[in-house]
Design a protein around this motif. Structure first.
Motif, PDB file in Angstrom:
ATOM      1  N   VAL A   2       0.842  -1.206   0.000  1.00 14.09           N
ATOM      2  CA  VAL A   2       0.000   0.000   0.000  1.00 14.09           C
ATOM      3  C   VAL A   2       0.879   1.259   0.000  1.00 14.09           C
ATOM      4  CG1 VAL A   2      -1.755   1.305   1.275  1.00 14.09           C
ATOM      5  CG2 VAL A   2      -1.997  -1.164   0.995  1.00 14.09           C
ATOM      6  N   GLN A   3       1.977   1.244   0.740  1.00 14.68           N
ATOM      7  CA  GLN A   3       2.929   2.371   0.645  1.00 14.68           C
ATOM      8  C   GLN A   3       3.390   2.529  -0.806  1.00 14.68           C
ATOM      9  OE1 GLN A   3       5.955   1.129   3.541  1.00 14.68           O
ATOM     10  NE2 GLN A   3       5.434   2.898   4.839  1.00 14.68           N
ATOM     11  N   ALA A   4       3.633   1.403  -1.458  1.00 17.62           N
ATOM     12  CA  ALA A   4       4.095   1.457  -2.864  1.00 17.62           C
ATOM     13  C   ALA A   4       3.001   2.039  -3.757  1.00 17.62           C
ATOM     14  CB  ALA A   4       4.494   0.064  -3.333  1.00 17.62           C
ATOM     15  N   MET A   5       1.740   1.719  -3.456  1.00 22.27           N
ATOM     16  CA  MET A   5       0.634   2.269  -4.250  1.00 22.27           C
ATOM     17  C   MET A   5       0.562   3.794  -4.054  1.00 22.27           C
ATOM     18  SD  MET A   5      -3.373   1.221  -4.283  1.00 22.27           S
ATOM     19  CE  MET A   5      -3.801   1.955  -2.715  1.00 22.27           C
ATOM     20  N   LEU A   6       0.739   4.242  -2.813  1.00 18.26           N
ATOM     21  CA  LEU A   6       0.693   5.690  -2.540  1.00 18.26           C
ATOM     22  C   LEU A   6       1.829   6.417  -3.268  1.00 18.26           C
ATOM     23  CD1 LEU A   6      -0.153   5.795   1.282  1.00 18.26           C
ATOM     24  CD2 LEU A   6      -1.697   5.602  -0.672  1.00 18.26           C
ATOM     25  N   ALA A   7       2.995   5.775  -3.329  1.00 20.03           N
ATOM     26  CA  ALA A   7       4.137   6.374  -4.035  1.00 20.03           C
ATOM     27  C   ALA A   7       3.770   6.578  -5.507  1.00 20.03           C
ATOM     28  CB  ALA A   7       5.357   5.457  -3.913  1.00 20.03           C
ATOM     29  N   ALA A  63       9.119 -12.237 -10.252  1.00 22.72           N
ATOM     30  CA  ALA A  63       7.946 -11.428  -9.900  1.00 22.72           C
ATOM     31  C   ALA A  63       7.659 -10.366 -10.958  1.00 22.72           C
ATOM     32  CB  ALA A  63       8.171 -10.768  -8.540  1.00 22.72           C
ATOM     33  N   GLY A  64       8.646 -10.095 -11.822  1.00 23.19           N
ATOM     34  CA  GLY A  64       8.432  -9.082 -12.863  1.00 23.19           C
ATOM     35  C   GLY A  64       8.776  -7.673 -12.408  1.00 23.19           C
ATOM     36  N   ASP A  84       3.124  -8.276  -4.666  1.00 26.32           N
ATOM     37  CA  ASP A  84       1.850  -7.545  -4.564  1.00 26.32           C
ATOM     38  C   ASP A  84       1.932  -6.200  -5.280  1.00 26.32           C
ATOM     39  OD1 ASP A  84       0.714  -9.576  -3.128  1.00 26.32           O
ATOM     40  OD2 ASP A  84       0.889  -8.598  -1.171  1.00 26.32           O
ATOM     41  N   THR A  85       3.086  -5.553  -5.192  1.00 22.86           N
ATOM     42  CA  THR A  85       3.231  -4.234  -5.843  1.00 22.86           C
ATOM     43  C   THR A  85       3.175  -4.388  -7.364  1.00 22.86           C
ATOM     44  OG1 THR A  85       4.537  -3.447  -3.968  1.00 22.86           O
ATOM     45  CG2 THR A  85       4.699  -2.170  -5.996  1.00 22.86           C
ATOM     46  N   VAL A  86       3.833  -5.434  -7.881  1.00 20.94           N
ATOM     47  CA  VAL A  86       3.779  -5.684  -9.335  1.00 20.94           C
ATOM     48  C   VAL A  86       2.306  -5.840  -9.740  1.00 20.94           C
ATOM     49  CG1 VAL A  86       4.318  -7.380 -11.150  1.00 20.94           C
ATOM     50  CG2 VAL A  86       6.097  -6.703  -9.511  1.00 20.94           C
ATOM     51  N   GLN A  87       1.561  -6.627  -8.956  1.00 27.34           N
ATOM     52  CA  GLN A  87       0.142  -6.880  -9.278  1.00 27.34           C
ATOM     53  C   GLN A  87      -0.678  -5.587  -9.233  1.00 27.34           C
ATOM     54  OE1 GLN A  87      -1.335 -10.067 -10.052  1.00 27.34           O
ATOM     55  NE2 GLN A  87      -2.799  -8.544 -10.767  1.00 27.34           N
ATOM     56  N   ILE A  88      -0.485  -4.812  -8.173  1.00 25.85           N
ATOM     57  CA  ILE A  88      -1.257  -3.564  -8.017  1.00 25.85           C
ATOM     58  C   ILE A  88      -0.940  -2.601  -9.166  1.00 25.85           C
ATOM     59  CG2 ILE A  88      -1.511  -1.482  -6.581  1.00 25.85           C
ATOM     60  CD1 ILE A  88      -1.013  -3.412  -4.128  1.00 25.85           C
TER      61      ILE A  88
END
Ligand code: G3P
Length: 217
Positions: A113-118, A177-178, A146-150
């Motif tokens: 979620v931190q990565a999504m906010l970034a 993971a890509g 999870d960040t790759v997916q989001i």
């Protein structure tokens, strides 16, 4: 997958460059402090020898101070990417810098979620620190997956730099993971090239070559 070197050491950077394995560089205050060199001159030299993004961290803690610091750092070279800590002040600064066309790397990221906010703030790069999560008994690579997916779900363009890499399996899993990039310490970069069967195979070939009759000069 792009490989960056996680180092501020010029000898390490030059050596890894000669192997063709440096698409960029990441530094942090700890890595720069180890070099005992004047930081601006050191960063300028890294920018001179490496053609790729060079991450340099701001130590300001207020958004407006981060922006001012980032503007100064970005004057050193066009490839400077300003590392900004994942805080609300960091997000403020990232929004402003992204609109000003200054590259940013949101660092000290430990959750998807931190990565999504970034990404929502417009960060150029995001750095999940996987080794530090493994150190406390979590699974760092889950944050990367999870960040790759989001990012795929929503088409975010922020590139994921897998950071705090401790061993070659981290690089393998990041590639699986890509993740766009792995930033790898010099010692691990060197380990990526090695396998015991490669070493013993070379030794055997060299021994056998000694037994081949050679023409006298
Ligand atoms: O550059 C940031 C990151 O890679 C730090 O790694 O080993 O200090 O957790 P480490």
């Amino acid at each position: 997958m792009k490989l960056f070197i996680d180092s501020a050491n010029l000898a390490e950077i030059r050596e890894a460059l000669s192997w063709g394995l440096v698409d960029g560089v990441t530094t942090n205050p700890t890595l720069i402090a180890k070099e005992r060199a004047e930081p601006t001159a050191l960063i300028a030299e890294i920018c001179r020898i490496v053609d790729g993004p060079i991450s340099v961290e701001t130590c300001a803690m207020k958004g407006d101070e981060m922006v001012a610091d980032a503007r100064e750092l970005s004057k050193v070279h066009q490839n400077i990417t300003v590392k900004i800590p994942m805080t609300t002040e960091g997000l403020k600064a990232t929004r402003i810098l992204s609109r000003a066309g200054i590259k940013t790397n949101l660092t000290l990221v430990f959750t998807p979620v931190q990565a999504m906010l970034a990404a929502k703030a417009g960060a150029t790069f995001v750095s999940p620190f996987i080794g530090r999560l493994d150190d406390i008994g979590a699974t760092g690579m889950d944050v990367v997956r999870d960040t790759v997916q989001i990012y795929r779900n929503y088409g975010f363009r922020t590139e994921i730099i897998v950071a705090s890499i401790r061993h070659p399996i981290h690089v393998l899993e990041a590639a699986r993971a890509g993740a766009h990039i792995g930033t790898v310490p010099f010692k691990v970069l060197e380990l990526l090239t090695k396998h015991p069967l490669t070493t013993s195979g070379i030794e055997r070939f060299l021994e056998d070559w000694q037994r081949v009759p050679k023409k006298q000069p």
